[in-house]
Design an enzyme around this catalytic site. Structure first.
Site, PDB file in Angstrom:
ATOM      1  N   TYR A  25       5.264  -0.594  -0.664  1.00 16.68           N
ATOM      2  CA  TYR A  25       5.371   0.857  -0.798  1.00 16.68           C
ATOM      3  C   TYR A  25       5.096   1.532   0.542  1.00 16.68           C
ATOM      4  O   TYR A  25       4.099   1.233   1.196  1.00 16.68           O
ATOM      5  CB  TYR A  25       4.354   1.320  -1.836  1.00 16.68           C
ATOM      6  CG  TYR A  25       4.587   2.689  -2.425  1.00 16.68           C
ATOM      7  CD1 TYR A  25       5.593   2.892  -3.358  1.00 16.68           C
ATOM      8  CD2 TYR A  25       3.764   3.761  -2.102  1.00 16.68           C
ATOM      9  CE1 TYR A  25       5.782   4.131  -3.940  1.00 16.68           C
ATOM     10  CE2 TYR A  25       3.937   5.001  -2.675  1.00 16.68           C
ATOM     11  CZ  TYR A  25       4.957   5.192  -3.599  1.00 16.68           C
ATOM     12  OH  TYR A  25       5.134   6.429  -4.180  1.00 16.68           O
ATOM     13  N   SER A  43       3.232  -6.646  -2.942  1.00 15.07           N
ATOM     14  CA  SER A  43       2.964  -5.359  -3.579  1.00 15.07           C
ATOM     15  C   SER A  43       4.253  -4.800  -4.198  1.00 15.07           C
ATOM     16  O   SER A  43       4.815  -5.421  -5.105  1.00 15.07           O
ATOM     17  CB  SER A  43       2.341  -4.391  -2.569  1.00 15.07           C
ATOM     18  OG  SER A  43       1.827  -3.261  -3.233  1.00 15.07           O
ATOM     19  N   GLN A  44       4.755  -3.661  -3.720  1.00 16.30           N
ATOM     20  CA  GLN A  44       6.024  -3.170  -4.236  1.00 16.30           C
ATOM     21  C   GLN A  44       7.114  -4.234  -4.056  1.00 16.30           C
ATOM     22  O   GLN A  44       7.944  -4.447  -4.940  1.00 16.30           O
ATOM     23  CB  GLN A  44       6.454  -1.889  -3.521  1.00 16.30           C
ATOM     24  CG  GLN A  44       7.817  -1.370  -3.971  1.00 16.30           C
ATOM     25  CD  GLN A  44       8.261  -0.157  -3.173  1.00 16.30           C
ATOM     26  OE1 GLN A  44       8.271   0.956  -3.684  1.00 16.30           O
ATOM     27  NE2 GLN A  44       8.634  -0.360  -1.924  1.00 16.30           N
ATOM     28  N   ASP A  95      -8.484  -6.883  -6.504  1.00 19.05           N
ATOM     29  CA  ASP A  95      -7.404  -5.971  -6.149  1.00 19.05           C
ATOM     30  C   ASP A  95      -7.477  -4.692  -6.976  1.00 19.05           C
ATOM     31  O   ASP A  95      -7.196  -4.691  -8.179  1.00 19.05           O
ATOM     32  CB  ASP A  95      -6.054  -6.670  -6.369  1.00 19.05           C
ATOM     33  CG  ASP A  95      -4.880  -5.900  -5.795  1.00 19.05           C
ATOM     34  OD1 ASP A  95      -5.020  -4.685  -5.535  1.00 19.05           O
ATOM     35  OD2 ASP A  95      -3.816  -6.523  -5.610  1.00 19.05           O
ATOM     36  N   HIS A 151      -6.302  -5.936  -2.180  1.00 15.65           N
ATOM     37  CA  HIS A 151      -4.839  -5.927  -2.215  1.00 15.65           C
ATOM     38  C   HIS A 151      -4.215  -6.676  -1.041  1.00 15.65           C
ATOM     39  O   HIS A 151      -3.005  -6.909  -1.034  1.00 15.65           O
ATOM     40  CB  HIS A 151      -4.329  -4.482  -2.264  1.00 15.65           C
ATOM     41  CG  HIS A 151      -2.898  -4.358  -2.669  1.00 15.65           C
ATOM     42  ND1 HIS A 151      -2.380  -4.985  -3.784  1.00 15.65           N
ATOM     43  CD2 HIS A 151      -1.854  -3.690  -2.097  1.00 15.65           C
ATOM     44  CE1 HIS A 151      -1.098  -4.703  -3.889  1.00 15.65           C
ATOM     45  NE2 HIS A 151      -0.749  -3.940  -2.885  1.00 15.65           N
TER      46      HIS A 151
END
Length: 333
Positions: A92, A189-190, A279, A313
């Site tokens: 992201y 992630s994204q 996370d 994360h």
């Protein structure tokens, strides 16, 4: 920071009820059919980057709605195809950035593709990026992309991005330097969420992926994420619904079409997930929800998950990169 979610044994057994619309398959079949009406028209323009051990190409193809989506296509210099190929989707706020900033997988001797994420890229800068030109992009939403078009699945931002991921695969597999039988998708992630989406949607267009490696994936089990984390990007949805109180059922229905749990069920490719047990951005239970259901409707391919017990994360960081290099090499062999 501490382990705030379920205990590991509970996570390993976690199989939540995640709403799936009755017309889920019809929705994605019609979406991808609609995208296919636009000429893919992939172009690979060789550029100079100051890294002579690599050949770098400016990739452009037609994504959702015909929007010209950008990317990089990188190979070892002078390589002759067909090559195993790694397609990476970005986190992201990230964009394709500068081509010499991401060359690890090309250094392994493979073809490497980085797909731009439409409308994003402010964290990367660099070359020309991909706009989000859809008229739906202008509907009311909180700052960010999580709530853009949230009241209608056909208008939702990630309908366009998920479609772009599949169109990217279609564009790349036609390149003579690419071995179409050895394409893997990955991202963090994204990008991990987009990898799951790509793996789940690839069978709709007859693409057989060799593997899917989502690293600390986002965009899964939305209801749980919104409930237990107040970090962005998930918290964008909370802020939106705190104001638009009457839109809660509508918003959750839209999200069900894009949930990585529902998309991952349909995947046929082997998978290597990763999760950080501390996370706060993509809570472990949301990752395990996607992992535990992954491939159930796609023939139950082999899968495994790397667990980083003391990480947020950032997950495994370079440790995870090394792990993916090893796993891809096994798949490509």
């Amino acid at each position: 920071m501490a382990q705030f979610d379920m205990a590991l044994d509970q996570l390993q057994a976690y199989r939540p009820t995640v709403a799936e619309p009755d017309d889920f398959d019809e929705f994605w079949t019609s979406t991808l059919t609609e995208a296919g009406q636009f000429d893919l028209d992939p172009t690979f323009v060789k550029i100079e980057t100051g890294t002579p051990v690599f050949d770098t190409y400016d990739l452009t193809f037609s994504g959702f709605g015909g929007t010209r989506v950008k990317g990089w296509f990188i190979t070892p210099a002078g390589a002759e195809g067909p090559l195993p190929t790694v397609v990476e989707y970005l986190g992201y706020s990230g964009g394709r950035g500068l081509p010499f900033s991401r060359q690890t997988f090309a250094a392994a001797g493979w073809a490497y593709v980085i797909m731009d994420t439409r409308g994003q890229g402010w964290a990367s800068g660099g070359y020309e990026s991909t706009p989000d030109l859809s008229s739906d992009a202008g509907l009311h939403h909180t700052p960010g992309f999580m709530t853009a078009g949230l009241t209608d699945p056909k208008a939702y931002y990630y309908r366009r991005v998920y479609t772009d991921t599949v169109r990217c695969l279609e564009a790349v597999r036609g390149n003579p330097l690419v071995d179409s039988s050895k394409i893997v998708v990955t991202g963090g992630s994204q990008g991990g969420g987009l990898s799951i989406a790509a793996a789940g949607l690839a069978p709709y267009v007859g693409i057989d992926l060799a593997g899917c490696a989502p690293n600390v994936p986002f965009l899964s089990h939305f209801a749980r994420a919104i409930q237990i984390t107040d970090r962005d990007p998930y918290h964008e949805i909370t802020r939106y619904l705190a104001g638009w109180r009457d839109l809660v059922p509508v918003a959750y229905r839209t999200l069900s079409y894009f949930d990585g749990v529902n998309l991952g069920k349909r995947a046929k490719a082997p998978a290597l997930f990763s999760v950080g047990l501390m996370d706060l951005t993509c809570p472990p239970s949301t990752v395990y929800a996607a992992y535990n259901f992954y491939g159930e409707d796609g023939g139950n391919p082999e899968k495994s998950i790397d667990v980083y017990t003391h990480n947020d994360h950032e997950g495994g960081g370079d440790y995870n990169t090394g792990r993916r290099l090893e796993w891809f090499a096994e798949l490509f062999a």
